[in-house]
Scaffold this motif. Structure first.
Motif, PDB file in Angstrom:
ATOM      1  N   ARG A   1       0.851  -1.191   0.000  1.00  0.00           N
ATOM      2  CA  ARG A   1       0.000   0.000   0.000  1.00  0.00           C
ATOM      3  C   ARG A   1       0.887   1.241   0.000  1.00  0.00           C
ATOM      4  NH1 ARG A   1      -0.318  -2.181   5.050  1.00  0.00           N
ATOM      5  NH2 ARG A   1      -2.171  -3.354   4.468  1.00  0.00           N
ATOM      6  N   PRO A   2       0.398   2.355  -0.561  1.00  0.00           N
ATOM      7  CA  PRO A   2       1.194   3.584  -0.601  1.00  0.00           C
ATOM      8  C   PRO A   2       1.416   4.160   0.795  1.00  0.00           C
ATOM      9  CG  PRO A   2      -0.643   3.667  -2.156  1.00  0.00           C
ATOM     10  CD  PRO A   2      -0.889   2.500  -1.265  1.00  0.00           C
ATOM     11  N   ASN A   3       2.525   4.836   0.965  1.00  0.00           N
ATOM     12  CA  ASN A   3       2.801   5.564   2.204  1.00  0.00           C
ATOM     13  C   ASN A   3       1.950   6.837   2.206  1.00  0.00           C
ATOM     14  OD1 ASN A   3       4.207   7.687   3.887  1.00  0.00           O
ATOM     15  ND2 ASN A   3       5.528   5.941   4.359  1.00  0.00           N
ATOM     16  N   LYS A   4       1.178   7.066   3.256  1.00  0.00           N
ATOM     17  CA  LYS A   4       0.257   8.207   3.298  1.00  0.00           C
ATOM     18  C   LYS A   4       0.971   9.549   3.213  1.00  0.00           C
ATOM     19  CE  LYS A   4      -3.520   5.962   5.806  1.00  0.00           C
ATOM     20  NZ  LYS A   4      -4.402   6.002   7.009  1.00  0.00           N
ATOM     21  N   ALA A   5       2.195   9.604   3.726  1.00  0.00           N
ATOM     22  CA  ALA A   5       2.901  10.884   3.774  1.00  0.00           C
ATOM     23  C   ALA A   5       3.741  11.147   2.528  1.00  0.00           C
ATOM     24  CB  ALA A   5       3.791  10.954   5.013  1.00  0.00           C
ATOM     25  N   THR A   6       4.370  10.088   1.978  1.00  0.00           N
ATOM     26  CA  THR A   6       5.313  10.289   0.867  1.00  0.00           C
ATOM     27  C   THR A   6       5.074   9.345  -0.315  1.00  0.00           C
ATOM     28  OG1 THR A   6       6.873   8.823   1.992  1.00  0.00           O
ATOM     29  CG2 THR A   6       7.146  11.206   2.340  1.00  0.00           C
ATOM     30  N   PHE A   7       3.992   8.583  -0.293  1.00  0.00           N
ATOM     31  CA  PHE A   7       3.647   7.644  -1.353  1.00  0.00           C
ATOM     32  C   PHE A   7       4.655   6.499  -1.427  1.00  0.00           C
ATOM     33  CE2 PHE A   7       2.670   6.230  -5.737  1.00  0.00           C
ATOM     34  CZ  PHE A   7       1.304   6.048  -5.578  1.00  0.00           C
ATOM     35  N   PHE A   8       5.933   6.783  -1.707  1.00  0.00           N
ATOM     36  CA  PHE A   8       6.997   5.796  -1.627  1.00  0.00           C
ATOM     37  C   PHE A   8       7.358   5.571  -0.156  1.00  0.00           C
ATOM     38  CE2 PHE A   8       9.400   5.980  -5.972  1.00  0.00           C
ATOM     39  CZ  PHE A   8       8.353   5.293  -6.563  1.00  0.00           C
ATOM     40  N   GLY A   9       8.037   4.449   0.112  1.00  0.00           N
ATOM     41  CA  GLY A   9       8.562   4.232   1.454  1.00  0.00           C
ATOM     42  C   GLY A   9       9.724   5.171   1.729  1.00  0.00           C
ATOM     43  N   LYS A  10      10.088   5.311   2.990  1.00  0.00           N
ATOM     44  CA  LYS A  10      11.122   6.272   3.393  1.00  0.00           C
ATOM     45  C   LYS A  10      12.440   6.022   2.675  1.00  0.00           C
ATOM     46  CE  LYS A  10      13.362   8.171   7.525  1.00  0.00           C
ATOM     47  NZ  LYS A  10      13.464   8.091   9.014  1.00  0.00           N
ATOM     48  N   GLY A  11      12.869   4.739   2.627  1.00  0.00           N
ATOM     49  CA  GLY A  11      14.133   4.418   1.967  1.00  0.00           C
ATOM     50  C   GLY A  11      14.108   4.703   0.483  1.00  0.00           C
ATOM     51  N   LYS A  12      12.960   4.427  -0.150  1.00  0.00           N
ATOM     52  CA  LYS A  12      12.840   4.651  -1.594  1.00  0.00           C
ATOM     53  C   LYS A  12      12.823   6.140  -1.918  1.00  0.00           C
ATOM     54  CE  LYS A  12      12.644   1.988  -5.251  1.00  0.00           C
ATOM     55  NZ  LYS A  12      13.611   0.897  -5.448  1.00  0.00           N
TER      56      LYS A  12
END
Length: 426
Positions: A58-69
């Motif tokens: 599922r997308p990250n609500k804050a940045t769509f991508f995960g933090k590392g990506k």
């Protein structure tokens, strides 16, 4: 190259963007979609520096991508010298803001990219209003999250957007402007409805060209116009995405007694923004009201079946999924092989060279004029009103006069034959 305009529609700045494309794979292959995104970016005058894809549940609500990506994306942007990131999905205002803060470059999503292309291609007043409505619908829910970034004058890439009117800073003003646009579009829709009623009254069949963007719909319309010696009525065509936005109507005269209206519509694309579908619904009503659809397919493209699926989905969304249609596999002159047809009627043609179009036109004739009854009628001279009606509504092949009355050889609809069949000559 991207061109910016001022309020007087004068060029004030020319810019070239270099972008990284970003996509999120949520359990399904997005290779076709990313390939299409690259085509859309190039259509907007953007140079593609590369692409980055992440697989997530599922997308990250804050940045769509995960933090590392996101960190990897920022490094990729810096290493390629890109000054923009284009995401393959629609992002929220907060996601757009956070990604811009992290990468330090402009971030847009697929929706605003498509809207931007439409804004640069719109020619008619109605087309421009439809695009502005879609843009405002996109921006309205993002006022809070996107903050100062929404105050830019330009649209997504560089074309003029509704931001020039500074409506985005005041929700009430945006809503008021949207209401005004809807009212004006409603008037245009009313005019089209009147025209459709007139065509129906005159029993003029309507054939609509539908299909993926850049499949050759406009080229096919021009070929058919050329075939009936009406090349001077040709429409704009070019090998580019969304070359045609405004609906075009042309009369095709098959012979002295058989004519139909051919409609060229805006091309479809996967993940067509909902705001855009809503804005163009009044225009796309023409498709739902057509007597026959010609689903034009670019058979030279390896993934043409994907294009067909997308078109079928959009047709269902606008209420035209069950309309009678013919699949037209276009670009026979450059296709590697003939497509394998399914359980539907299809033709393999080249709108560019004209190969196969004569057979297609003949089949269209058979389809739209099926059910017409050829009859010889003898109308008493006292019923001149019937003669006038049939001359206007039916396909009168010949007319002569006898002692009994006016003799008409004509093709009638089943309804008209049921009404006047009693005058048929024995």
């Amino acid at each position: 190259m991207t061109i910016r305009f001022n309020e007087n529609n004068e060029v004030i700045e020319e810019m070239t963007y270099r972008a990284v494309l970003a996509g999120l794979e949520l359990g399904e292959d997005i290779s076709y979609s990313m390939q299409e995104l690259e085509g859309l970016a190039e259509a907007a005058g953007v140079t593609v520096a590369g692409q980055l894809i992440q697989k997530l549940e599922r997308p990250n609500k804050a940045t769509f991508f995960g933090k590392g990506k996101v960190f990897e994306l920022c490094e990729f942007v810096e290493s390629t010298g890109a000054d923009m990131v284009i995401f393959n999905d629609e992002l929220s205002g907060i996601q757009l803001r956070n990604l811009e803060d992290a990468c330090g470059v402009r971030v847009i999503d697929r929706t605003i990219l498509i809207l931007d292309i439409f804004a640069s291609r719109a020619v008619s007043r109605e087309g421009s209003l439809q695009i502005e409505l879609a843009m405002l619908s996109y921006r309205l829910p993002r006022l809070t999250g996107f903050g100062k970034s929404l105050s830019r004058q330009a649209g997504g890439i560089g074309t003029r957007g509704p931001g020039e009117k500074k409506l985005e800073t005041d929700r009430r003003h945006i809503q008021k402007r949207m209401d005004d646009i809807r009212a004006e579009l409603k008037k245009a829709s009313s005019v089209r409805a009147t025209q459709r009623t007139r065509r129906e009254k005159n029993s003029v069949p309507v054939v609509a060209l539908v299909g993926y963007t850049n499949s050759g719909k406009s080229a096919l319309m021009n070929r058919m116009l050329d075939d009936v010696q009406r090349a001077e009525k040709s429409v704009f065509e070019k090998d580019m995405l969304f070359a045609t936005l405004d609906t075009s109507h042309r009369k095709i005269d098959l012979d002295s007694s058989h004519s139909f209206i051919l409609i060229d519509t805006v091309g479809f694309v996967s993940r067509l923004p909902h705001t855009l579908v809503e804005a163009f619904k009044s225009t796309l009503e023409e498709v739902a009201d057509a007597d026959l659809l010609l689903h034009v397919v670019d058979s030279s493209y390896d993934g043409y079946s994907f294009h067909m699926e997308v078109t079928d989905r959009v047709l269902k969304e606008i209420g035209a999924g069950d309309k009678e249609k013919i699949v037209v596999y276009n670009k026979k002159d450059i296709a590697p092989e003939e497509p394998i047809g399914g359980d539907f009627e299809h033709f393999f043609i080249s709108a560019k060279t004209g190969e196969g179009t004569d057979c297609l036109i003949e089949r269209i004739r058979e389809k739209i004029f099926a059910g017409r009854i050829r009859a010889r009628l003898v109308i008493p001279y006292s019923r001149g009103d019937i003669v006038s009606y049939l001359c206007e509504k039916a396909d009168v092949i010949s007319m002569e006069y006898s002692e009994e009355g006016t003799v008409l050889d004509a093709e009638l609809t089943e309804e008209d034959y049921g009404r006047y069949g009693s005058y048929a000559a024995l």
